[in-house]
Design a protein around this motif. Structure first.
Motif, PDB file in Angstrom:
ATOM      1  N   ALA A  50       0.826  -1.202   0.000  1.00  0.00           N
ATOM      2  CA  ALA A  50       0.000   0.000   0.000  1.00  0.00           C
ATOM      3  C   ALA A  50       0.867   1.261   0.000  1.00  0.00           C
ATOM      4  N   ARG A  54       2.108   2.206  -3.390  1.00  0.00           N
ATOM      5  CA  ARG A  54       1.102   2.782  -4.290  1.00  0.00           C
ATOM      6  C   ARG A  54       0.780   4.235  -3.941  1.00  0.00           C
ATOM      7  N   ALA A  55       1.015   4.630  -2.705  1.00  0.00           N
ATOM      8  CA  ALA A  55       0.582   5.945  -2.248  1.00  0.00           C
ATOM      9  C   ALA A  55       1.312   7.047  -3.018  1.00  0.00           C
ATOM     10  N   LEU A  56       0.536   8.030  -3.479  1.00  0.00           N
ATOM     11  CA  LEU A  56       1.097   9.099  -4.310  1.00  0.00           C
ATOM     12  C   LEU A  56       1.648  10.253  -3.490  1.00  0.00           C
ATOM     13  N   TYR A  57       1.062  10.530  -2.334  1.00  0.00           N
ATOM     14  CA  TYR A  57       1.425  11.733  -1.578  1.00  0.00           C
ATOM     15  C   TYR A  57       2.115  11.421  -0.265  1.00  0.00           C
ATOM     16  N   PHE A  81      -6.932  11.705  -5.846  1.00  0.00           N
ATOM     17  CA  PHE A  81      -6.806  10.327  -5.421  1.00  0.00           C
ATOM     18  C   PHE A  81      -5.455  10.117  -4.744  1.00  0.00           C
ATOM     19  N   LEU A  82      -5.471   9.292  -3.714  1.00  0.00           N
ATOM     20  CA  LEU A  82      -4.271   9.107  -2.916  1.00  0.00           C
ATOM     21  C   LEU A  82      -3.373   7.982  -3.438  1.00  0.00           C
ATOM     22  N   ASP A  83      -3.953   7.044  -4.150  1.00  0.00           N
ATOM     23  CA  ASP A  83      -3.186   5.896  -4.650  1.00  0.00           C
ATOM     24  C   ASP A  83      -3.502   5.698  -6.122  1.00  0.00           C
ATOM     25  N   ASP A  84      -2.498   5.414  -6.928  1.00  0.00           N
ATOM     26  CA  ASP A  84      -2.739   4.997  -8.309  1.00  0.00           C
ATOM     27  C   ASP A  84      -3.843   5.782  -8.997  1.00  0.00           C
TER      28      ASP A  84
END
Lengths: 299, 95
Positions: free
Chosen positions: A229, A232-235, B49-52
């Motif tokens: 997880a 995958r997290a962007l921030y 969005f926080l993921d993908d």
């Protein structure tokens, strides 16, 4: 979607005779590439179909000999779905050597003694009982054929006396979560252990009106899920301090809840202003947060 | 009590759901968009969005726009359920 059929007659959809055991290395290799889903057919029982990712496959098993042969040849982490115990009777009678860690979901109820027999063949066996609730059938099949099934739940049970919730993932692996975890002092709902169900295609665990996300459960109790997880997290800030802060907030603690460590020091650690906290400080952090020292940085 | 939000047409009748549950990952604050076996966390601070970041074939752009317009609605519910970690964090940085 690829749905393969193996039948006792050994005939495929075009009437050509097919070997019951994969005849060539390529097919054998395919079986062992990744876990597969085997659906045991039985007269009068038709399981709902579900979309399957291209890279996955569902094997529908028809007939006694096919059942035995496929069990012997299956990938060691394969998941089997049977409509009832009777459909598995040939396998139980043949008593082949248990192979790997195959898992079984039986949609009908079964007696405890039968459960014991099946655990001699399968690593994990799950069936609907008075106390064990499975997802609704159409959602269950959708989860079991989903590429991300290991991160979804298919059912579970509550042991109120021991204060535990047993959940089964779509990979038919168990996970035990303390019943006390299912609480939020700010929510109007309290967890009702007598009213357990899994909903939202395995993404929500409900105890009465109280709902918990599968994501929150797995993030807290499965280090491997947490690792994936975080990738995958962007921030997300992946620093040690940020991990400590996320974990502290997840546990519902304030910066004042660490005996022996000041609020100011906690804030500095969370801002990464202390690059190497004292060993004793780390022990206090881990103890107060209820996690092993080695996992402090993984949240 | 978990909060389920109204999903506007035409998506409501197609199985889309929008929730903040009683136990979520607390940080960062988010609302969860669910469709069958898939879900996406939409950050209430990031407004993204926080993921993908999902492509349009997975999450319709119109639905994303609807989420962006309703941040205050989601934030109010989040702050009620998770007052220890509100959307506008009140943790002092000057400690």
């Amino acid at each position: 979607m690829r749905v393969k059929t193996s039948s006792a007659a050994g005939r495929g959809s075009r009437g050509k005779k097919r070997s019951l055991v994969p005849p060539n290395e390529a097919l054998e290799e395919e079986r062992h590439k990744s876990p597969r889903l085997y659906i045991v057919s039985a007269p009068g029982h038709r399981l709902p179909s579900a979309r399957v990712a291209e890279e996955d496959a569902v094997y529908r098993i028809r007939g006694k000999q096919a059942l035995i042969d496929e069990f012997k040849a299956a990938n060691k982490h394969a998941v089997w779905v049977a409509p009832n115990l009777e459909s598995l009777a040939p396998l139980v009678r043949a008593a082949p050597v248990a192979r790997g860690e195959q898992r079984l979901v039986v949609l009908g109820e079964m007696r405890e003694v039968t459960h014991h027999f099946l655990t001699a063949l399968f690593r994990h066996v799950v069936s609907a009982t008075d106390h064990f609730r499975l997802l609704e059938l159409d959602e269950l099949m959708e989860v079991l054929t989903s590429p991300g099934r290991a991160d979804l739940f298919i059912g579970g049970a509550v042991d109120e006396e021991r204060g535990a919730v047993l959940l089964y993932r779509g990979s038919v692996e168990p996970l035990v979560v303390p019943l006390a975890w299912f609480r939020n002092k700010s929510s109007k709902a309290t967890a009702d252990p007598d009213s357990f169900e899994v909903t939202d295609f395995g993404q929500t665990v409900k105890l009465g009106a109280f709902e918990a996300s599968a994501d929150a459960i797995l993030y807290e109790f499965d280090p491997e899920y947490r690792r994936r997880a975080r990738k995958r997290a962007l921030y997300e800030d992946s620093s040690f301090g940020a991990s400590v802060r996320r974990l502290r907030l997840q546990k519902g603690l304030s910066r004042r809840d660490f005996p022996g460590v000041t609020e100011k020091e906690i804030a500095r650690i969370e801002r990464n202003e202390i690059s190497r906290p004292h060993a004793r400080t780390l022990e206090i952090l881990a103890s107060s947060l209820g996690v092993p020292l080695a996992e402090l940085a993984t949240y | 009590m978990a909060q389920e939000f109204v999903v506007p047409a035409p998506w409501a009748g197609r199985g889309w759901r929008l929730k903040i549950r009683d136990r979520e990952r607390v940080e960062p604050p988010h609302v969860t968009l669910l469709y069958k076996t898939r879900s996406w966390r939409f950050g209430l601070r990031e407004r993204a969005f926080l993921d993908d970041d999902p492509p349009e074939r997975d999450v319709p752009r119109g639905l994303v726009g609807n989420l962006e317009e309703r941040i205050e609605e989601f934030a109010a519910v989040w702050d009620r359920l998770y007052p220890e970690n509100p959307v506008k964090s009140n943790e002092s940085e000057d400690v």
